[in-house]
Scaffold this active site. Structure first.
Site, PDB file in Angstrom:
ATOM      1  N   ALA A  87       0.712  -1.251  -0.131  1.00  0.00           N
ATOM      2  CA  ALA A  87      -0.194   0.095   0.240  1.00  0.00           C
ATOM      3  C   ALA A  87       0.596   1.454  -0.096  1.00  0.00           C
ATOM      4  O   ALA A  87       0.114   1.919  -0.117  1.00  0.00           O
ATOM      5  CB  ALA A  87      -0.786   0.194   1.214  1.00  0.00           C
ATOM      6  N   ALA A  88       2.154   1.279  -0.280  1.00  0.00           N
ATOM      7  CA  ALA A  88       2.696   2.397  -0.007  1.00  0.00           C
ATOM      8  C   ALA A  88       2.875   3.274  -1.890  1.00  0.00           C
ATOM      9  O   ALA A  88       2.373   4.234  -1.747  1.00  0.00           O
ATOM     10  CB  ALA A  88       4.572   2.364   0.193  1.00  0.00           C
ATOM     11  N   GLY A  89       2.020   2.549  -2.420  1.00  0.00           N
ATOM     12  CA  GLY A  89       1.738   3.181  -3.800  1.00  0.00           C
ATOM     13  C   GLY A  89       0.246   3.708  -3.766  1.00  0.00           C
ATOM     14  O   GLY A  89       0.484   4.761  -3.682  1.00  0.00           O
ATOM     15  N   ASP A  90      -0.396   3.516  -2.896  1.00  0.00           N
ATOM     16  CA  ASP A  90      -1.785   2.897  -2.560  1.00  0.00           C
ATOM     17  C   ASP A  90      -1.482   4.794  -2.245  1.00  0.00           C
ATOM     18  O   ASP A  90      -2.797   5.408  -1.959  1.00  0.00           O
ATOM     19  CB  ASP A  90      -2.514   2.663  -1.835  1.00  0.00           C
TER      20      ASP A  90
HETATM   21  O1  RIB Z   1      -1.975  -2.367  -3.251  1.00  0.00           O
HETATM   22  C1  RIB Z   1      -2.437  -3.349  -2.198  1.00  0.00           C
HETATM   23  C2  RIB Z   1      -3.409  -3.505  -2.096  1.00  0.00           C
HETATM   24  O2  RIB Z   1      -3.500  -4.563  -3.318  1.00  0.00           O
HETATM   25  C3  RIB Z   1      -3.707  -4.929  -0.583  1.00  0.00           C
HETATM   26  O3  RIB Z   1      -4.262  -4.055  -0.119  1.00  0.00           O
HETATM   27  C4  RIB Z   1      -3.863  -5.752  -0.951  1.00  0.00           C
HETATM   28  O4  RIB Z   1      -5.566  -6.091  -1.191  1.00  0.00           O
HETATM   29  C5  RIB Z   1      -4.210  -5.240  -2.905  1.00  0.00           C
HETATM   30  O5  RIB Z   1      -5.557  -4.936  -3.367  1.00  0.00           O
END
Ligand code: RIB
Length: 307
Positions: free
Chosen positions: A248-251
């Site tokens: 989730a660093a990118g998110d």
């Molecule tokens: O980018 C990380 C995410 O990728 C995780 O939370 C997982 O659910 C996938 O969608």
């Protein structure tokens, strides 16, 4: 406060931490297990909400304990879930995540209810798309749903930020609607049909601009990120931190960047803010449990101002 509409996936993340990934046919002992909320859409919605924007999240959840729990948690955080779906007889999306001792991950997604977020449903959200300062999309929902959102946004003059994760080839109807494209190196190469090793980062970013994308953000992990549009090309270095889990660093980067853009920060400030958010995210395990708040990011930048 900027108004962001996130349309995307939600998953239940099943995370196993291990020294190293097993080889084919091998059984190994892991170190820890964590169950947490994830999904690229959901993570970006949480990140944008925690970093200073007003977020509406449209997602499709199974009508099961996980879906109901995600719905409640998001409502409790103040994220508007009024247009999200709870679908019968389909499970909430699931992600199996392996994390090694360097914090690198490997992910398998079972989309479940995420595949039920269809174009037909999106058409009813035209007004929402028109009213938002920024629409944030990723690639964990059906591609034709992304196409429909982009076509509506383009027609209405709304801004779209697209994170092409997982990596997917994009057609003209999507590319011409994108105000900001956020891609890592692999994703950039897939969309541009060109290799960074052959022509370099700037030329790949320029190719993306020439395909119709106004603003390109190329994320490069510990090397920081690059920005390219018609007027500017610049680099923002990464902050040095000890990486526990890069999930989730990118998110987190995308959510914080969206918050910065919708709150009218300059590209430089918004990208520095997003880079700091991603650095803080990798210091903790899990996706949503690791997303920092606006205050934590601002303090972290002040402490590391020399970077
Ligand atoms: O980018 C990380 C995410 O990728 C995780 O939370 C997982 O659910 C996938 O969608």
């Amino acid at each position: 406060m900027g108004k962001i509409l996130v349309i995307g996936s939600s998953n239940l993340d099943l995370i196993a931490k291990m020294e190293r990934f097993p080889k084919d046919g091998e059984t190994i002992k892991g170190q820890t297990f964590l169950q947490a909320m994830g999904g690229k859409g959901a993570n970006q919605a949480v990140a944008a909400n925690k970093t200073g924007s007003n977020v509406k999240f449209v997602t499709s959840l199974g009508n099961d304990i996980y879906g109901k729990s995600i719905l409640k948690t998001f409502n409790d955080q103040g994220i508007n879930m009024s247009s999200s779906l709870l679908v019968d007889n389909v499970p909430t999306g699931t992600a199996m995540i392996w994390v090694d001792s360097k914090g690198e991950n490997s992910i398998v997604i079972i989309p479940g209810a995420n595949d039920m977020l269809t174009s037909d449903y999106i058409v009813a959200l035209e007004d929402e798309i028109e009213k938002s300062d920024l629409i944030m999309l990723q690639m964990e929902i059906p591609y034709n749903t992304v196409q429909t959102i982009c076509k509506i946004a383009h027609k209405k003059g709304s801004k779209v930020m697209l994170n092409v994760a997982p990596a997917t080839k994009l057609d003209k109807s999507v590319l011409e609607a994108v105000h900001v494209l956020v891609v890592n190196e692999t994703e950039a190469e897939v969309v541009a049909s060109a290799k960074i090793a052959d022509i370099g980062e700037e030329a790949v970013a320029e190719k993306l601009n020439s395909l119709g994308v106004k603003n390109v953000v190329l994320t490069m992990g510990v090397k920081g990120c690059l920005f390219k549009n018609e007027e500017k090309y610049f680099h923002i270095p990464a902050f040095e931190v000890e990486s526990v889990d890069t999930t989730a660093a990118g998110d987190t980067f995308c959510g914080a960047l969206a918050a910065g853009i919708s709150n009218n920060k300059s590209w430089e400030d918004a990208l520095r803010f997003a880079t700091a958010a991603a650095a803080l995210c990798v210091t903790k395990m899990g996706a949503q449990p690791a997303i920092p708040s606006e205050k934590e990011i601002t303090e972290f930048i002040k402490e590391n101002i020399s970077v």
